[in-house]
Design a protein around this motif. Structure first.
Motif, short mmCIF file in Angstrom:
data_model
loop_
_atom_site.label_atom_id
_atom_site.label_comp_id
_atom_site.label_asym_id
_atom_site.label_seq_id
_atom_site.Cartn_x
_atom_site.Cartn_y
_atom_site.Cartn_z
N ILE A 27 9.24 -48.06 1.08
CA ILE A 27 8.78 -48.35 -0.28
C ILE A 27 7.86 -47.24 -0.81
O ILE A 27 8.09 -46.70 -1.89
CB ILE A 27 8.07 -49.71 -0.33
N GLY A 28 6.84 -46.92 -0.04
CA GLY A 28 5.83 -45.97 -0.52
C GLY A 28 6.27 -44.52 -0.44
O GLY A 28 6.29 -43.81 -1.45
N LEU A 29 6.63 -44.08 0.75
CA LEU A 29 6.98 -42.67 0.95
C LEU A 29 8.26 -42.31 0.21
O LEU A 29 8.27 -41.36 -0.59
CB LEU A 29 7.11 -42.38 2.45
N ASN A 30 9.33 -43.04 0.46
CA ASN A 30 10.59 -42.72 -0.22
C ASN A 30 10.48 -42.93 -1.72
O ASN A 30 11.04 -42.16 -2.51
CB ASN A 30 11.74 -43.53 0.35
N GLY A 31 9.75 -43.95 -2.13
CA GLY A 31 9.55 -44.19 -3.56
C GLY A 31 8.78 -43.07 -4.23
O GLY A 31 9.13 -42.63 -5.33
N ALA A 32 7.72 -42.58 -3.57
CA ALA A 32 6.93 -41.49 -4.14
C ALA A 32 7.73 -40.19 -4.15
O ALA A 32 7.68 -39.44 -5.13
CB ALA A 32 5.64 -41.31 -3.33
N ALA A 33 8.47 -39.93 -3.08
CA ALA A 33 9.27 -38.70 -3.02
C ALA A 33 10.31 -38.67 -4.15
O ALA A 33 10.63 -37.60 -4.67
CB ALA A 33 9.94 -38.58 -1.66
N GLU A 35 9.91 -39.44 -7.06
CA GLU A 35 9.24 -39.06 -8.31
C GLU A 35 9.02 -37.55 -8.42
O GLU A 35 8.56 -37.08 -9.47
CB GLU A 35 7.90 -39.78 -8.43
N ALA A 36 9.32 -36.78 -7.37
CA ALA A 36 9.15 -35.32 -7.44
C ALA A 36 9.98 -34.77 -8.59
O ALA A 36 11.10 -35.21 -8.82
CB ALA A 36 9.56 -34.67 -6.12
N ARG A 37 9.40 -33.82 -9.30
CA ARG A 37 10.10 -33.27 -10.46
C ARG A 37 11.36 -32.49 -10.06
O ARG A 37 12.36 -32.54 -10.75
CB ARG A 37 9.15 -32.36 -11.25
N ASP A 38 11.28 -31.78 -8.97
CA ASP A 38 12.40 -30.96 -8.50
C ASP A 38 13.28 -31.81 -7.58
O ASP A 38 12.83 -32.25 -6.53
CB ASP A 38 11.86 -29.74 -7.76
N PRO A 39 14.54 -32.05 -7.96
CA PRO A 39 15.43 -32.88 -7.14
C PRO A 39 15.59 -32.39 -5.69
O PRO A 39 15.78 -33.19 -4.79
CB PRO A 39 16.77 -32.85 -7.88
N SER A 40 15.47 -31.08 -5.46
CA SER A 40 15.60 -30.57 -4.10
C SER A 40 14.36 -30.88 -3.26
O SER A 40 14.40 -30.83 -2.03
CB SER A 40 15.89 -29.07 -4.10
N GLU A 41 13.25 -31.18 -3.91
CA GLU A 41 12.01 -31.52 -3.19
C GLU A 41 11.98 -32.97 -2.73
O GLU A 41 11.23 -33.33 -1.84
CB GLU A 41 10.80 -31.26 -4.09
N ARG A 42 12.78 -33.82 -3.32
CA ARG A 42 12.73 -35.26 -3.02
C ARG A 42 13.06 -35.55 -1.57
O ARG A 42 12.34 -36.28 -0.90
CB ARG A 42 13.67 -36.01 -3.97
N ILE A 43 14.12 -34.96 -1.06
CA ILE A 43 14.48 -35.17 0.34
C ILE A 43 13.47 -34.46 1.24
O ILE A 43 13.04 -35.01 2.25
CB ILE A 43 15.92 -34.65 0.61
N ARG A 44 13.09 -33.24 0.88
CA ARG A 44 12.18 -32.47 1.72
C ARG A 44 10.84 -33.19 1.89
O ARG A 44 10.34 -33.30 3.02
CB ARG A 44 11.94 -31.08 1.11
N LEU A 45 10.29 -33.70 0.82
CA LEU A 45 8.99 -34.40 0.91
C LEU A 45 9.10 -35.68 1.74
O LEU A 45 8.23 -35.98 2.56
CB LEU A 45 8.46 -34.71 -0.49
N SER A 46 10.15 -36.42 1.53
CA SER A 46 10.36 -37.63 2.32
C SER A 46 10.49 -37.28 3.80
O SER A 46 9.88 -37.92 4.66
CB SER A 46 11.60 -38.38 1.83
N SER A 47 11.27 -36.26 4.09
CA SER A 47 11.47 -35.84 5.48
C SER A 47 10.16 -35.41 6.13
O SER A 47 9.92 -35.72 7.30
CB SER A 47 12.49 -34.70 5.55
N LEU A 48 9.34 -34.69 5.39
CA LEU A 48 8.03 -34.27 5.93
C LEU A 48 7.19 -35.49 6.31
O LEU A 48 6.56 -35.52 7.38
CB LEU A 48 7.27 -33.41 4.92
N GLY A 49 7.16 -36.48 5.44
CA GLY A 49 6.40 -37.68 5.74
C GLY A 49 6.92 -38.42 6.96
O GLY A 49 6.15 -38.84 7.83
#
Length: 177
Positions: A27-33, A35-49
């Motif tokens: 809910i929190g991590l994937n949901g926040a990721a 919201e990243a402006r850059d679509p390529s960052e969404r997976i990367r940020l979630s994966s980092l978390g």
């Protein structure tokens, strides 16, 4: 008795970590990721978390299993003699191991998704239109698993509570053969 209290507490806390961590991640991590402006960052940020959480979750699983063994060892007589305890123990162990396998599989899927992060996504578990079939498949599976995992963890917690109830003196006496 003190060993049983410690093992029981560790057992419950590690199951809670599995439940809470997986639900917060979904809910929190994937949901926040998402919201990243850059679509390529969404997976990367979630994966980092998730990579930061993985060592904690692995330690929680390992500690949970050690506590499980300690509880089973201390209660081996009750498991053998009290009606329903052996069946509940086997059932809870199976649910725990299947849940752990599902969690491990989700981690492997997440690693595959991370390798395709440059394709971009609507969210960590939501593919974007035009994404490769491989990415779409992995993300769709992760979308389902992200809620299946906390369900397994909750199931383990409930079965642990049932085990605790079976230890009440009135239930022990009633269940002895």
């Amino acid at each position: 008795m003190a060993g049983n209290l410690l093992a029981r507490s560790v057992h419950d806390l590690t199951a809670a970590a599995w439940f809470g961590g997986s639900l917060m991640g979904a809910i929190g991590l994937n949901g926040a990721a998402a919201e990243a402006r850059d679509p390529s960052e969404r997976i990367r940020l979630s994966s980092l978390g998730w990579m930061k959480w993985a060592p904690v979750q692995t330690a929680a699983f390992a500690t949970h299993l050690i506590a499980d063994l300690a509880i089973a060892w201390e209660n081996k007589g009750r498991i053998a003699k009290q009606d329903g305890v052996a069946v509940n123990t086997v059932y809870k162990t199976a649910v725990t191991l299947i849940g752990a396998a599902v969690t491990l599989y989700a981690g492997m899927l997440g690693k595959n998704v991370e390798k395709m992060a440059n394709e971009g996504a609507q969210g960590a578990t939501e593919p974007r239109p035009g994404a490769s079939a491989e990415l779409q498949s992995a993300q769709k599976q992760l979308k389902l698993l992200q809620y299946t995992i906390p369900a397994f963890a909750a199931w383990v917690i409930v079965l642990g509570a049932r085990h605790g109830e079976m230890q009440r003196p009135k239930n022990v006496v009633k269940g002895l053969r």
